[in-house]
Design a protein around this motif. Structure first.
Motif, PDB file in Angstrom:
ATOM      1  N   TRP A  54      -9.301   6.565   6.968  1.00  0.00           N
ATOM      2  CA  TRP A  54     -10.552   7.303   6.776  1.00  0.00           C
ATOM      3  C   TRP A  54     -11.747   6.352   6.775  1.00  0.00           C
ATOM      4  O   TRP A  54     -12.766   6.611   7.421  1.00  0.00           O
ATOM      5  CB  TRP A  54     -10.491   8.085   5.473  1.00  0.00           C
ATOM      6  CG  TRP A  54     -11.758   8.816   5.142  1.00  0.00           C
ATOM      7  CD1 TRP A  54     -12.812   8.353   4.413  1.00  0.00           C
ATOM      8  CD2 TRP A  54     -12.123  10.139   5.550  1.00  0.00           C
ATOM      9  NE1 TRP A  54     -13.796   9.297   4.325  1.00  0.00           N
ATOM     10  CE2 TRP A  54     -13.407  10.407   5.007  1.00  0.00           C
ATOM     11  CE3 TRP A  54     -11.484  11.128   6.290  1.00  0.00           C
ATOM     12  CZ2 TRP A  54     -14.055  11.617   5.211  1.00  0.00           C
ATOM     13  CZ3 TRP A  54     -12.132  12.340   6.487  1.00  0.00           C
ATOM     14  CH2 TRP A  54     -13.403  12.569   5.953  1.00  0.00           C
ATOM     15  N   ALA A  55     -11.610   5.237   6.060  1.00  0.00           N
ATOM     16  CA  ALA A  55     -12.710   4.265   5.988  1.00  0.00           C
ATOM     17  C   ALA A  55     -12.990   3.666   7.358  1.00  0.00           C
ATOM     18  O   ALA A  55     -14.148   3.484   7.741  1.00  0.00           O
ATOM     19  CB  ALA A  55     -12.375   3.171   4.978  1.00  0.00           C
ATOM     20  N   ALA A  56     -11.917   3.361   8.108  1.00  0.00           N
ATOM     21  CA  ALA A  56     -12.104   2.787   9.444  1.00  0.00           C
ATOM     22  C   ALA A  56     -12.772   3.778  10.380  1.00  0.00           C
ATOM     23  O   ALA A  56     -13.603   3.403  11.210  1.00  0.00           O
ATOM     24  CB  ALA A  56     -10.760   2.341  10.019  1.00  0.00           C
ATOM     25  N   ALA A  57     -12.425   5.053  10.255  1.00  0.00           N
ATOM     26  CA  ALA A  57     -13.008   6.076  11.121  1.00  0.00           C
ATOM     27  C   ALA A  57     -14.485   6.295  10.832  1.00  0.00           C
ATOM     28  O   ALA A  57     -15.230   6.748  11.703  1.00  0.00           O
ATOM     29  CB  ALA A  57     -12.251   7.399  10.974  1.00  0.00           C
ATOM     30  N   HIS A  58     -14.903   5.978   9.603  1.00  0.00           N
ATOM     31  CA  HIS A  58     -16.297   6.211   9.212  1.00  0.00           C
ATOM     32  C   HIS A  58     -17.087   4.918   9.018  1.00  0.00           C
ATOM     33  O   HIS A  58     -18.230   4.968   8.564  1.00  0.00           O
ATOM     34  CB  HIS A  58     -16.343   7.041   7.926  1.00  0.00           C
ATOM     35  CG  HIS A  58     -15.829   8.434   8.098  1.00  0.00           C
ATOM     36  ND1 HIS A  58     -14.493   8.729   8.093  1.00  0.00           N
ATOM     37  CD2 HIS A  58     -16.464   9.607   8.316  1.00  0.00           C
ATOM     38  CE1 HIS A  58     -14.325  10.023   8.273  1.00  0.00           C
ATOM     39  NE2 HIS A  58     -15.496  10.576   8.413  1.00  0.00           N
ATOM     40  N   GLU A  59     -16.493   3.777   9.354  1.00  0.00           N
ATOM     41  CA  GLU A  59     -17.216   2.508   9.203  1.00  0.00           C
ATOM     42  C   GLU A  59     -18.413   2.495  10.147  1.00  0.00           C
ATOM     43  O   GLU A  59     -18.259   2.602  11.361  1.00  0.00           O
ATOM     44  CB  GLU A  59     -16.296   1.333   9.543  1.00  0.00           C
ATOM     45  CG  GLU A  59     -16.979  -0.019   9.421  1.00  0.00           C
ATOM     46  CD  GLU A  59     -16.100  -1.155   9.904  1.00  0.00           C
ATOM     47  OE1 GLU A  59     -16.596  -2.287   9.942  1.00  0.00           O
ATOM     48  OE2 GLU A  59     -14.935  -0.906  10.262  1.00  0.00           O
ATOM     49  N   PRO A  60     -19.631   2.389   9.622  1.00  0.00           N
ATOM     50  CA  PRO A  60     -20.806   2.463  10.494  1.00  0.00           C
ATOM     51  C   PRO A  60     -20.956   1.227  11.376  1.00  0.00           C
ATOM     52  O   PRO A  60     -20.569   0.128  10.996  1.00  0.00           O
ATOM     53  CB  PRO A  60     -21.974   2.580   9.510  1.00  0.00           C
ATOM     54  CG  PRO A  60     -21.463   1.966   8.247  1.00  0.00           C
ATOM     55  CD  PRO A  60     -19.987   2.232   8.209  1.00  0.00           C
ATOM     56  N   THR A 106       0.843  -1.189   0.000  1.00  0.00           N
ATOM     57  CA  THR A 106       0.000   0.000   0.000  1.00  0.00           C
ATOM     58  C   THR A 106       0.874   1.233   0.000  1.00  0.00           C
ATOM     59  O   THR A 106       1.979   1.230   0.521  1.00  0.00           O
ATOM     60  CB  THR A 106      -0.904   0.040   1.241  1.00  0.00           C
ATOM     61  OG1 THR A 106      -0.077   0.037   2.416  1.00  0.00           O
ATOM     62  CG2 THR A 106      -1.831  -1.155   1.279  1.00  0.00           C
ATOM     63  N   THR A 107       0.371   2.287  -0.594  1.00  0.00           N
ATOM     64  CA  THR A 107       1.054   3.576  -0.568  1.00  0.00           C
ATOM     65  C   THR A 107       0.550   4.360   0.623  1.00  0.00           C
ATOM     66  O   THR A 107      -0.482   4.019   1.218  1.00  0.00           O
ATOM     67  CB  THR A 107       0.739   4.353  -1.866  1.00  0.00           C
ATOM     68  OG1 THR A 107      -0.667   4.606  -1.900  1.00  0.00           O
ATOM     69  CG2 THR A 107       1.164   3.559  -3.090  1.00  0.00           C
ATOM     70  N   PRO A 108       1.259   5.441   1.019  1.00  0.00           N
ATOM     71  CA  PRO A 108       0.741   6.279   2.098  1.00  0.00           C
ATOM     72  C   PRO A 108      -0.663   6.797   1.830  1.00  0.00           C
ATOM     73  O   PRO A 108      -1.477   6.919   2.738  1.00  0.00           O
ATOM     74  CB  PRO A 108       1.768   7.420   2.156  1.00  0.00           C
ATOM     75  CG  PRO A 108       3.036   6.801   1.661  1.00  0.00           C
ATOM     76  CD  PRO A 108       2.611   5.819   0.608  1.00  0.00           C
ATOM     77  N   THR A 109      -0.962   7.076   0.538  1.00  0.00           N
ATOM     78  CA  THR A 109      -2.308   7.539   0.202  1.00  0.00           C
ATOM     79  C   THR A 109      -3.334   6.440   0.465  1.00  0.00           C
ATOM     80  O   THR A 109      -4.410   6.692   1.003  1.00  0.00           O
ATOM     81  CB  THR A 109      -2.372   7.961  -1.282  1.00  0.00           C
ATOM     82  OG1 THR A 109      -1.394   8.958  -1.519  1.00  0.00           O
ATOM     83  CG2 THR A 109      -3.742   8.492  -1.634  1.00  0.00           C
ATOM     84  N   GLY A 110      -2.982   5.206   0.099  1.00  0.00           N
ATOM     85  CA  GLY A 110      -3.883   4.088   0.362  1.00  0.00           C
ATOM     86  C   GLY A 110      -4.083   3.858   1.841  1.00  0.00           C
ATOM     87  O   GLY A 110      -5.177   3.502   2.284  1.00  0.00           O
ATOM     88  N   ARG A 111      -3.040   4.079   2.613  1.00  0.00           N
ATOM     89  CA  ARG A 111      -3.156   3.906   4.061  1.00  0.00           C
ATOM     90  C   ARG A 111      -4.063   4.976   4.658  1.00  0.00           C
ATOM     91  O   ARG A 111      -4.846   4.701   5.567  1.00  0.00           O
ATOM     92  CB  ARG A 111      -1.776   3.980   4.689  1.00  0.00           C
ATOM     93  CG  ARG A 111      -1.747   3.554   6.115  1.00  0.00           C
ATOM     94  CD  ARG A 111      -0.356   3.235   6.540  1.00  0.00           C
ATOM     95  NE  ARG A 111      -0.396   2.706   7.888  1.00  0.00           N
ATOM     96  CZ  ARG A 111       0.624   2.232   8.533  1.00  0.00           C
ATOM     97  NH1 ARG A 111       1.787   2.185   7.943  1.00  0.00           N
ATOM     98  NH2 ARG A 111       0.498   1.779   9.750  1.00  0.00           N
ATOM     99  N   LEU A 112      -3.946   6.201   4.143  1.00  0.00           N
ATOM    100  CA  LEU A 112      -4.819   7.278   4.611  1.00  0.00           C
ATOM    101  C   LEU A 112      -6.273   6.965   4.305  1.00  0.00           C
ATOM    102  O   LEU A 112      -7.163   7.197   5.139  1.00  0.00           O
ATOM    103  CB  LEU A 112      -4.405   8.605   3.961  1.00  0.00           C
ATOM    104  CG  LEU A 112      -5.199   9.842   4.362  1.00  0.00           C
ATOM    105  CD1 LEU A 112      -5.038  10.096   5.868  1.00  0.00           C
ATOM    106  CD2 LEU A 112      -4.766  11.044   3.569  1.00  0.00           C
ATOM    107  N   ARG A 113      -6.522   6.400   3.138  1.00  0.00           N
ATOM    108  CA  ARG A 113      -7.893   6.012   2.784  1.00  0.00           C
ATOM    109  C   ARG A 113      -8.410   4.928   3.717  1.00  0.00           C
ATOM    110  O   ARG A 113      -9.585   4.927   4.091  1.00  0.00           O
ATOM    111  CB  ARG A 113      -7.941   5.517   1.342  1.00  0.00           C
ATOM    112  CG  ARG A 113      -7.803   6.619   0.310  1.00  0.00           C
ATOM    113  CD  ARG A 113      -7.836   6.052  -1.084  1.00  0.00           C
ATOM    114  NE  ARG A 113      -7.641   7.087  -2.083  1.00  0.00           N
ATOM    115  CZ  ARG A 113      -7.445   6.863  -3.357  1.00  0.00           C
ATOM    116  NH1 ARG A 113      -7.416   5.621  -3.810  1.00  0.00           N
ATOM    117  NH2 ARG A 113      -7.269   7.855  -4.204  1.00  0.00           N
ATOM    118  N   ALA A 114      -7.521   4.005   4.090  1.00  0.00           N
ATOM    119  CA  ALA A 114      -7.927   2.937   5.001  1.00  0.00           C
ATOM    120  C   ALA A 114      -8.281   3.494   6.375  1.00  0.00           C
ATOM    121  O   ALA A 114      -9.257   3.066   7.000  1.00  0.00           O
ATOM    122  CB  ALA A 114      -6.809   1.898   5.120  1.00  0.00           C
TER     123      ALA A 114
END
Length: 200
Positions: free
Chosen positions: A22-28, A12-20
């Protein structure tokens, strides 16, 4: 470009890690409706205009170093508090994330989320909804003093319009948080209820 970060499964790239992240922080959390998720996302958005509006004041003339640090710190703290509302609909608001030592994977006690959220909703509603509207009608500050002529809302024109555009959404902060708190409490009361034991 920085080198990719290698994990056990894939690269993963740093950008991909940031997306991960973000997704974890908003996972309902399970059982959260889309309407409640949108309500939670509206909280930091309602606080954002006022947080951005006060930032230029930190670079004004005659501002001390302490004030230069306080103004952006207040904006950052406001956004962090507003973002915590998302925890009332997200998975990390019900189960401690993996990066918290000793608590990772454990259920968040219902009271640990509901009590501060309810207190926050009450204070925010009183200050930004009730008192702000009453003071605006009376033309006074929260302390009861008359508004000065250089107060942004008294200046008229674009300055007053911009002031109200940025600060009026704060009226919603407390009520939205109250709705999320009640929904969180009801959902946790259902999911935390022990299952009935089967008779032998």
């Amino acid at each position: 470009m920085p080198p990719p970060i290698r994990t056990d499964e894939h690269v993963t790239t740093p950008t991909g890690r940031l997306r991960a992240v973000w997704a974890a922080a908003h996972e309902p959390a399970p059982g959260v409706s889309r309407c409640l998720r949108l309500t939670a996302y509206a909280v930091p958005l309602a606080v954002l205009p006022s947080s951005l509006r006060r930032l230029p004041a930190a670079f004004g003339d005659g501002i001390s170093l302490g004030e230069r640090m306080y103004i952006p710190s207040l904006s950052v703290a406001s956004e962090l508090l507003a973002f915590s509302a998302i925890g009332l609909v997200a998975r990390w608001g019900e189960v401690f994330p993996h990066w918290i030592p000793r608590l990772r994977g454990r259920r968040v006690p219902t009271e640990a989320a509901v009590v501060p959220a309810a207190l926050g909703a009450t204070v925010l509603t009183l200050v930004f909804t009730v008192l702000a509207i009453v003071n605006e009608i009376q033309g006074t500050t929260i302390r009861g003093d008359d508004l000065s002529d250089d107060f942004p809302g008294e200046a008229g024109g674009w300055e007053a319009a911009w002031f109200y555009i940025c600060y009026t959404p704060l009226i919603l902060w407390g009520p939205l948080l109250a709705v999320l708190t009640v929904a969180y409490y009801k959902r946790r009361r259902r999911t935390d209820r022990p299952l009935p034991q089967r008779e032998p």
